[in-house]
Write a protein that holds these residues in place. Structure first.
Motif, PDB file in Angstrom:
ATOM      1  N   ALA A  85       0.828  -1.212   0.000  1.00 32.31           N
ATOM      2  CA  ALA A  85       0.000   0.000   0.000  1.00 32.31           C
ATOM      3  C   ALA A  85       0.862   1.261   0.000  1.00 32.31           C
ATOM      4  CB  ALA A  85      -0.937  -0.013   1.204  1.00 32.31           C
ATOM      5  N   ALA A  86       1.938   1.258   0.767  1.00 32.06           N
ATOM      6  CA  ALA A  86       2.801   2.448   0.837  1.00 32.06           C
ATOM      7  C   ALA A  86       3.398   2.762  -0.530  1.00 32.06           C
ATOM      8  CB  ALA A  86       3.899   2.237   1.879  1.00 32.06           C
ATOM      9  N   ARG A  87       3.832   1.740  -1.239  1.00 29.63           N
ATOM     10  CA  ARG A  87       4.391   1.972  -2.571  1.00 29.63           C
ATOM     11  C   ARG A  87       3.327   2.475  -3.540  1.00 29.63           C
ATOM     12  NH1 ARG A  87       8.463  -3.176  -3.084  1.00 29.63           N
ATOM     13  NH2 ARG A  87      10.053  -2.291  -1.732  1.00 29.63           N
ATOM     14  N   ARG A  88       2.146   1.928  -3.446  1.00 27.38           N
ATOM     15  CA  ARG A  88       1.068   2.374  -4.331  1.00 27.38           C
ATOM     16  C   ARG A  88       0.637   3.800  -3.984  1.00 27.38           C
ATOM     17  NH1 ARG A  88       1.279  -2.694  -5.284  1.00 27.38           N
ATOM     18  NH2 ARG A  88       0.310  -3.702  -7.054  1.00 27.38           N
ATOM     19  N   LEU A  89       0.666   4.151  -2.708  1.00 24.33           N
ATOM     20  CA  LEU A  89       0.322   5.520  -2.311  1.00 24.33           C
ATOM     21  C   LEU A  89       1.341   6.506  -2.863  1.00 24.33           C
ATOM     22  CD1 LEU A  89      -1.497   7.452  -0.743  1.00 24.33           C
ATOM     23  CD2 LEU A  89      -0.049   7.064   1.250  1.00 24.33           C
ATOM     24  N   VAL A  90       2.603   6.180  -2.763  1.00 22.32           N
ATOM     25  CA  VAL A  90       3.637   7.060  -3.310  1.00 22.32           C
ATOM     26  C   VAL A  90       3.409   7.255  -4.806  1.00 22.32           C
ATOM     27  CG1 VAL A  90       6.106   7.233  -3.816  1.00 22.32           C
ATOM     28  CG2 VAL A  90       5.351   6.570  -1.527  1.00 22.32           C
ATOM     29  N   ASP A  91       3.149   6.174  -5.520  1.00 24.95           N
ATOM     30  CA  ASP A  91       2.886   6.280  -6.958  1.00 24.95           C
ATOM     31  C   ASP A  91       1.652   7.132  -7.232  1.00 24.95           C
ATOM     32  OD1 ASP A  91       5.075   4.808  -7.690  1.00 24.95           O
ATOM     33  OD2 ASP A  91       3.970   2.933  -7.961  1.00 24.95           O
ATOM     34  N   ALA A  92       0.599   6.927  -6.450  1.00 22.01           N
ATOM     35  CA  ALA A  92      -0.638   7.678  -6.665  1.00 22.01           C
ATOM     36  C   ALA A  92      -0.444   9.162  -6.397  1.00 22.01           C
ATOM     37  CB  ALA A  92      -1.757   7.125  -5.775  1.00 22.01           C
ATOM     38  N   VAL A  93       0.289   9.497  -5.358  1.00 21.45           N
ATOM     39  CA  VAL A  93       0.505  10.901  -5.012  1.00 21.45           C
ATOM     40  C   VAL A  93       1.406  11.572  -6.045  1.00 21.45           C
ATOM     41  CG1 VAL A  93       1.567  12.423  -3.292  1.00 21.45           C
ATOM     42  CG2 VAL A  93       0.043  10.593  -2.565  1.00 21.45           C
ATOM     43  N   ARG A  94       2.345  10.828  -6.579  1.00 23.24           N
ATOM     44  CA  ARG A  94       3.250  11.387  -7.585  1.00 23.24           C
ATOM     45  C   ARG A  94       2.578  11.588  -8.928  1.00 23.24           C
ATOM     46  NH1 ARG A  94       8.567   7.722  -6.566  1.00 23.24           N
ATOM     47  NH2 ARG A  94       9.316   8.832  -4.739  1.00 23.24           N
ATOM     48  N   GLY A  95       1.484  10.941  -9.150  1.00 20.36           N
ATOM     49  CA  GLY A  95       0.815  11.073 -10.444  1.00 20.36           C
ATOM     50  C   GLY A  95       0.231   9.749 -10.866  1.00 20.36           C
ATOM     51  N   ASP A  96       0.451   9.396 -12.095  1.00 16.23           N
ATOM     52  CA  ASP A  96      -0.097   8.159 -12.635  1.00 16.23           C
ATOM     53  C   ASP A  96       0.808   6.969 -12.378  1.00 16.23           C
ATOM     54  OD1 ASP A  96      -1.114   9.965 -15.566  1.00 16.23           O
ATOM     55  OD2 ASP A  96      -2.254   9.567 -13.742  1.00 16.23           O
ATOM     56  N   GLY A  97       1.681   7.055 -11.430  1.00 13.82           N
ATOM     57  CA  GLY A  97       2.574   5.947 -11.171  1.00 13.82           C
ATOM     58  C   GLY A  97       3.717   5.920 -12.168  1.00 13.82           C
ATOM     59  N   ALA A  98       4.272   4.754 -12.377  1.00 13.20           N
ATOM     60  CA  ALA A  98       5.461   4.611 -13.223  1.00 13.20           C
ATOM     61  C   ALA A  98       5.185   5.049 -14.657  1.00 13.20           C
ATOM     62  CB  ALA A  98       5.944   3.170 -13.184  1.00 13.20           C
ATOM     63  N   ARG A  99       4.024   4.686 -15.199  1.00 11.66           N
ATOM     64  CA  ARG A  99       3.708   5.079 -16.580  1.00 11.66           C
ATOM     65  C   ARG A  99       3.631   6.594 -16.709  1.00 11.66           C
ATOM     66  NH1 ARG A  99      -0.724   1.170 -16.487  1.00 11.66           N
ATOM     67  NH2 ARG A  99       0.285  -0.811 -16.761  1.00 11.66           N
ATOM     68  N   GLY A 100       3.018   7.248 -15.723  1.00 11.84           N
ATOM     69  CA  GLY A 100       2.910   8.707 -15.757  1.00 11.84           C
ATOM     70  C   GLY A 100       4.270   9.380 -15.689  1.00 11.84           C
ATOM     71  N   ARG A 101       5.134   8.845 -14.834  1.00  9.32           N
ATOM     72  CA  ARG A 101       6.481   9.419 -14.720  1.00  9.32           C
ATOM     73  C   ARG A 101       7.248   9.232 -16.029  1.00  9.32           C
ATOM     74  NH1 ARG A 101       6.006   6.981  -9.786  1.00  9.32           N
ATOM     75  NH2 ARG A 101       7.419   5.285 -10.303  1.00  9.32           N
ATOM     76  N   LEU A 102       7.094   8.080 -16.663  1.00  9.47           N
ATOM     77  CA  LEU A 102       7.764   7.843 -17.937  1.00  9.47           C
ATOM     78  C   LEU A 102       7.247   8.808 -18.997  1.00  9.47           C
ATOM     79  CD1 LEU A 102       9.714   6.223 -19.658  1.00  9.47           C
ATOM     80  CD2 LEU A 102       7.891   4.560 -20.030  1.00  9.47           C
ATOM     81  N   ARG A 103       5.915   8.984 -19.052  1.00  4.09           N
ATOM     82  CA  ARG A 103       5.333   9.923 -20.006  1.00  4.09           C
ATOM     83  C   ARG A 103       5.857  11.337 -19.783  1.00  4.09           C
ATOM     84  NH1 ARG A 103       0.049   9.347 -18.588  1.00  4.09           N
ATOM     85  NH2 ARG A 103       0.012   7.113 -18.454  1.00  4.09           N
ATOM     86  N   GLN A 104       5.925  11.759 -18.507  1.00  2.00           N
ATOM     87  CA  GLN A 104       6.418  13.098 -18.191  1.00  2.00           C
ATOM     88  C   GLN A 104       7.872  13.261 -18.617  1.00  2.00           C
ATOM     89  OE1 GLN A 104       5.730  13.485 -14.019  1.00  2.00           O
ATOM     90  NE2 GLN A 104       3.571  14.017 -14.246  1.00  2.00           N
ATOM     91  N   ALA A 105       8.681  12.260 -18.335  1.00  4.16           N
ATOM     92  CA  ALA A 105      10.097  12.329 -18.700  1.00  4.16           C
ATOM     93  C   ALA A 105      10.261  12.405 -20.214  1.00  4.16           C
ATOM     94  CB  ALA A 105      10.852  11.127 -18.147  1.00  4.16           C
ATOM     95  N   LEU A 106       9.500  11.606 -20.938  1.00  2.91           N
ATOM     96  CA  LEU A 106       9.584  11.622 -22.401  1.00  2.91           C
ATOM     97  C   LEU A 106       9.107  12.953 -22.969  1.00  2.91           C
ATOM     98  CD1 LEU A 106       8.400   8.005 -23.266  1.00  2.91           C
ATOM     99  CD2 LEU A 106      10.722   8.937 -23.429  1.00  2.91           C
ATOM    100  N   SER A 107       8.048  13.511 -22.410  1.00  2.00           N
ATOM    101  CA  SER A 107       7.558  14.787 -22.935  1.00  2.00           C
ATOM    102  C   SER A 107       8.558  15.907 -22.645  1.00  2.00           C
ATOM    103  CB  SER A 107       6.187  15.129 -22.355  1.00  2.00           C
ATOM    104  OG  SER A 107       6.276  15.477 -21.003  1.00  2.00           O
TER     105      SER A 107
END
Length: 185
Positions: A85-107
């Motif tokens: 749950a803690a890992r999923r909460l961190v992902d949720a608070v950061r945005g869309d999780g790993a996919r969202g971070r990858l999209r942001q980095a690519l953009s």
């Protein structure tokens, strides 16, 4: 098994993993969802995000994407569920999780003319390579930093989560900080 006999957490987890035992899953959910929800709400004020995190946590258990290793947790389902749950909460608070971070980095890479001051600092141009220093830490030291710094757990909570004694958590945290200071100096 009669209703008066309750199964241990380990028995429930084994039944869920081996047979997708719905009554075992429901019992595990009844046992831990209220506690986990209360703990997550202490970390995040957005009840919607917390509810999603709890749902994703238990879905991972049901689908088998999260695997419980008894030898590491000594039948401690609470610590194991907290970690998921803690890992999923961190992902949720950061945005869309790993996919969202990858999209942001690519953009950012696609639309980059010149790096901002913040990006230069994060990239290590002005104050050292923090990301590189973190990746050079051993997995054990990174796990302790993740639990205590990013997830905000106490030493005792991190010990339960990682399956190590509290003294080891403290020692690893000190070593990690020392390595980071040296790498960034």
């Amino acid at each position: 098994m009669s209703e008066s006999e309750t199964r241990s957490d380990g028995e429930l987890l084994r039944a869920i993993a081996a047979d997708r035992d719905r009554p075992a899953f429901e019992e595990l959910y009844r046992r831990y969802a209220p506690w986990l929800t209360a703990r997550m709400r202490g970390r995040c004020a957005d009840a919607g995000i917390v509810d999603d995190v709890i749902q994703e946590t238990f879905l991972a258990v049901w689908r088998g994407t999260a695997r419980h290793r008894e030898e590491g947790f000594s039948d401690d389902a609470a610590g194991w569920l907290w970690r998921i749950a803690a890992r999923r909460l961190v992902d949720a608070v950061r945005g869309d999780g790993a996919r969202g971070r990858l999209r942001q980095a690519l953009s950012r890479l696609r639309h980059r003319d010149e790096a901002s001051a913040e990006e230069r600092v994060l990239a290590g141009v002005e104050h050292g390579d923090l990301a590189g220093a973190l990746t050079r830490l051993s997995p054990e030291l990174r796990a302790v930093l993740q639990a205590t710094v990013i997830d905000g757990l106490t030493t005792r909570e991190a010990a339960v989560l990682l399956g190590i004694p509290p003294g080891t958590v403290k020692t690893r945290a000190l070593r990690a900080r020392k390595h980071l200071r040296e790498a960034l100096a």
